[in-house]
Design a protein around this motif. Structure first.
Motif, PDB file in Angstrom:
ATOM      1  N   GLY A  98      56.080  53.365  40.823  1.00 55.10           N
ATOM      2  CA  GLY A  98      56.931  52.309  40.228  1.00 55.10           C
ATOM      3  C   GLY A  98      57.746  52.428  38.932  1.00 55.10           C
ATOM      4  N   ALA A  99      57.694  53.927  38.359  1.00 49.80           N
ATOM      5  CA  ALA A  99      58.465  54.095  37.093  1.00 49.80           C
ATOM      6  C   ALA A  99      60.061  53.900  37.539  1.00 49.80           C
ATOM      7  N   SER A 100      60.887  53.716  36.656  1.00 45.36           N
ATOM      8  CA  SER A 100      62.227  53.494  36.705  1.00 45.36           C
ATOM      9  C   SER A 100      62.931  54.943  36.508  1.00 45.36           C
ATOM     10  N   GLY A 101      62.318  55.943  36.267  1.00 46.85           N
ATOM     11  CA  GLY A 101      62.858  57.141  36.192  1.00 46.85           C
ATOM     12  C   GLY A 101      61.993  58.266  35.321  1.00 46.85           C
ATOM     13  N   PHE A 102      62.567  59.304  35.219  1.00 46.44           N
ATOM     14  CA  PHE A 102      61.863  60.250  34.432  1.00 46.44           C
ATOM     15  C   PHE A 102      62.705  61.240  33.603  1.00 46.44           C
ATOM     16  N   MET A 103      62.137  61.623  32.516  1.00 47.32           N
ATOM     17  CA  MET A 103      63.072  62.585  31.532  1.00 47.32           C
ATOM     18  C   MET A 103      62.044  63.765  31.225  1.00 47.32           C
ATOM     19  N   LEU A 104      62.831  64.749  31.076  1.00 54.92           N
ATOM     20  CA  LEU A 104      61.954  66.093  30.271  1.00 54.92           C
ATOM     21  C   LEU A 104      61.660  65.784  28.958  1.00 54.92           C
ATOM     22  N   LYS A 105      60.480  66.228  28.368  1.00 52.58           N
ATOM     23  CA  LYS A 105      59.966  65.921  26.898  1.00 52.58           C
ATOM     24  C   LYS A 105      60.956  66.580  25.963  1.00 52.58           C
ATOM     25  N   ASP A 106      61.692  67.732  26.467  1.00 57.88           N
ATOM     26  CA  ASP A 106      62.676  68.554  25.547  1.00 57.88           C
ATOM     27  C   ASP A 106      63.918  68.159  25.573  1.00 57.88           C
ATOM     28  N   VAL A 107      64.182  66.709  25.988  1.00 58.76           N
ATOM     29  CA  VAL A 107      65.675  66.227  26.257  1.00 58.76           C
ATOM     30  C   VAL A 107      66.303  65.781  24.798  1.00 58.76           C
ATOM     31  N   PRO A 108      67.605  66.115  24.784  1.00 60.45           N
ATOM     32  CA  PRO A 108      68.142  65.868  23.468  1.00 60.45           C
ATOM     33  C   PRO A 108      67.946  64.529  23.225  1.00 60.45           C
ATOM     34  N   PRO A 109      67.845  64.163  21.806  1.00 61.89           N
ATOM     35  CA  PRO A 109      67.373  62.803  21.406  1.00 61.89           C
ATOM     36  C   PRO A 109      68.542  61.695  21.957  1.00 61.89           C
ATOM     37  N   GLY A 110      69.897  61.930  21.980  1.00 61.00           N
ATOM     38  CA  GLY A 110      70.694  61.026  22.427  1.00 61.00           C
ATOM     39  C   GLY A 110      70.467  60.726  24.005  1.00 61.00           C
ATOM     40  N   GLU A 111      70.218  61.786  24.558  1.00 55.80           N
ATOM     41  CA  GLU A 111      70.020  61.417  25.971  1.00 55.80           C
ATOM     42  C   GLU A 111      68.688  60.475  26.151  1.00 55.80           C
ATOM     43  N   LEU A 112      67.691  60.594  25.305  1.00 60.11           N
ATOM     44  CA  LEU A 112      66.584  59.869  25.566  1.00 60.11           C
ATOM     45  C   LEU A 112      67.005  58.647  25.287  1.00 60.11           C
ATOM     46  N   LEU A 113      67.569  58.204  24.204  1.00 62.42           N
ATOM     47  CA  LEU A 113      68.111  56.949  23.779  1.00 62.42           C
ATOM     48  C   LEU A 113      68.796  56.361  24.826  1.00 62.42           C
ATOM     49  N   ALA A 114      69.632  57.081  25.350  1.00 62.07           N
ATOM     50  CA  ALA A 114      70.833  56.483  26.352  1.00 62.07           C
ATOM     51  C   ALA A 114      69.621  55.984  27.688  1.00 62.07           C
ATOM     52  N   ALA A 115      68.805  56.861  27.900  1.00 59.47           N
ATOM     53  CA  ALA A 115      67.838  56.384  29.161  1.00 59.47           C
ATOM     54  C   ALA A 115      67.147  55.152  28.946  1.00 59.47           C
ATOM     55  N   ILE A 116      66.457  55.072  27.674  1.00 62.09           N
ATOM     56  CA  ILE A 116      65.819  53.973  27.207  1.00 62.09           C
ATOM     57  C   ILE A 116      66.716  52.659  27.575  1.00 62.09           C
ATOM     58  N   ARG A 117      67.892  52.793  27.021  1.00 59.32           N
ATOM     59  CA  ARG A 117      69.026  51.622  27.018  1.00 59.32           C
ATOM     60  C   ARG A 117      69.180  51.466  28.506  1.00 59.32           C
ATOM     61  N   SER A 118      69.375  52.384  29.133  1.00 63.96           N
ATOM     62  CA  SER A 118      69.825  52.092  30.653  1.00 63.96           C
ATOM     63  C   SER A 118      68.909  51.590  31.483  1.00 63.96           C
ATOM     64  N   VAL A 119      67.452  52.279  31.416  1.00 61.84           N
ATOM     65  CA  VAL A 119      66.259  51.417  32.072  1.00 61.84           C
ATOM     66  C   VAL A 119      66.054  50.082  31.497  1.00 61.84           C
ATOM     67  N   HIS A 120      66.309  49.997  30.288  1.00 62.08           N
ATOM     68  CA  HIS A 120      66.024  48.357  29.890  1.00 62.08           C
ATOM     69  C   HIS A 120      67.145  47.415  30.252  1.00 62.08           C
ATOM     70  N   SER A 121      68.213  48.003  30.609  1.00 63.26           N
ATOM     71  CA  SER A 121      69.346  47.028  31.351  1.00 63.26           C
ATOM     72  C   SER A 121      69.367  47.013  32.904  1.00 63.26           C
ATOM     73  N   GLY A 122      68.305  47.745  33.493  1.00 59.48           N
ATOM     74  CA  GLY A 122      67.887  47.593  34.585  1.00 59.48           C
ATOM     75  C   GLY A 122      68.393  48.670  35.596  1.00 59.48           C
ATOM     76  N   ASP A 123      69.037  49.671  34.914  1.00 59.64           N
ATOM     77  CA  ASP A 123      69.484  50.818  35.902  1.00 59.64           C
ATOM     78  C   ASP A 123      68.136  51.754  35.952  1.00 59.64           C
ATOM     79  N   ALA A 124      68.297  52.694  36.949  1.00 55.53           N
ATOM     80  CA  ALA A 124      67.172  53.686  37.192  1.00 55.53           C
ATOM     81  C   ALA A 124      67.741  55.061  36.519  1.00 55.53           C
ATOM     82  N   VAL A 125      66.825  55.917  35.852  1.00 54.63           N
ATOM     83  CA  VAL A 125      67.106  56.890  35.238  1.00 54.63           C
ATOM     84  C   VAL A 125      66.828  58.247  35.641  1.00 54.63           C
ATOM     85  N   VAL A 126      67.362  58.947  36.729  1.00 52.28           N
ATOM     86  CA  VAL A 126      66.955  60.200  37.071  1.00 52.28           C
ATOM     87  C   VAL A 126      68.242  60.889  37.406  1.00 52.28           C
TER      88      VAL A 126
END
Length: 222
Positions: A98-126
């Protein structure tokens, strides 16, 4: 609106690093932390959380089972799986749970922040390419992948089925619109209907179901 985030990882140093990155954002707040899945579930009983950053490999209760339990609740927070490498069976299981996506732990901070915002807005992040590699690797192990059709898919129109195949192949709405010579708004409507008819929450679940039912085969082709 502030996005309330919970960090779940058994490595304190990693949590500290993520917390520092998130604390610098005006629209994010770390409202809870946990060192394993049991602590995460307990924390959610008393804390309102929008997005959970979930490590998968943890003691007591791993991130996959924790995700499954969290997503089974009514109105659960969005879960973003964090994994060390992309071809990880835990990441695949996390999407199934049921996760909305997954990210690698070594992702650049900007991508992680964008992913959090996307998931929060209802998009899936993969990332589509990562999703395909993941599914090509693990889809053959899924129950039902040998069945060419599935009762659930009978609810779809031919056009919706066509759109579902392209979503499963990792295309964006814009790319699907160009491929099928439709407006992007029309594609968005089709995707919304697919989610509603099949009782799915987001595009990640569309991709997984397409592979499970054999609508798309490992290799990314319908």
């Amino acid at each position: 609106m502030t996005i309330r985030v919970m960090l779940v990882d058994d490595q304190v140093l990693l949590r500290t690093g993520f917390r520092m990155v998130l604390a610098a954002q005006p629209d994010m707040e770390v409202v809870a932390e946990a060192g394993d899945g049991v602590e995460a579930i307990q924390a959610l009983r008393t804390t309102e959380v929008d997005v959970v950053l979930m490590d998968v490999r943890m003691p007591k209760l791993d991130g996959v089972e924790a995700t499954r339990r969290i997503c089974a609740d009514t109105d659960p927070p969005k879960v973003l799986i964090l994994t060390t490498f992309d071809l990880d069976e835990y990441a695949f299981s996390g999407l199934k749970a049921g996760a909305s996506g997954f990210m690698l732990k070594d992702v650049p901070p900007g991508e992680l922040l964008a992913a959090i915002r996307s998931v929060h807005s209802g998009d899936a992040v993969v990332a589509p390419s990562t999703t395909r590699r993941l599914l090509d690797r693990f889809a053959p192990m899924l129950p039902g992948t040998k069945q060419p059709q599935h009762k659930e898919l009978e609810r779809l129109t031919d056009r919706e089925r066509e759109v579902m195949v392209l979503v499963a192949q990792g295309l964006s709405n814009g790319e699907i619109a160009a491929r099928l010579v439709l407006s992007e708004a029309t594609v968005k409507t089709h995707v919304g209907r697919i989610l509603t008819k099949l009782g799915l929450r987001d595009r990640v679940q569309v991709v997984v179901l397409a592979y499970e039912t054999g609508l798309v085969r490992a290799g990314g082709h319908g």
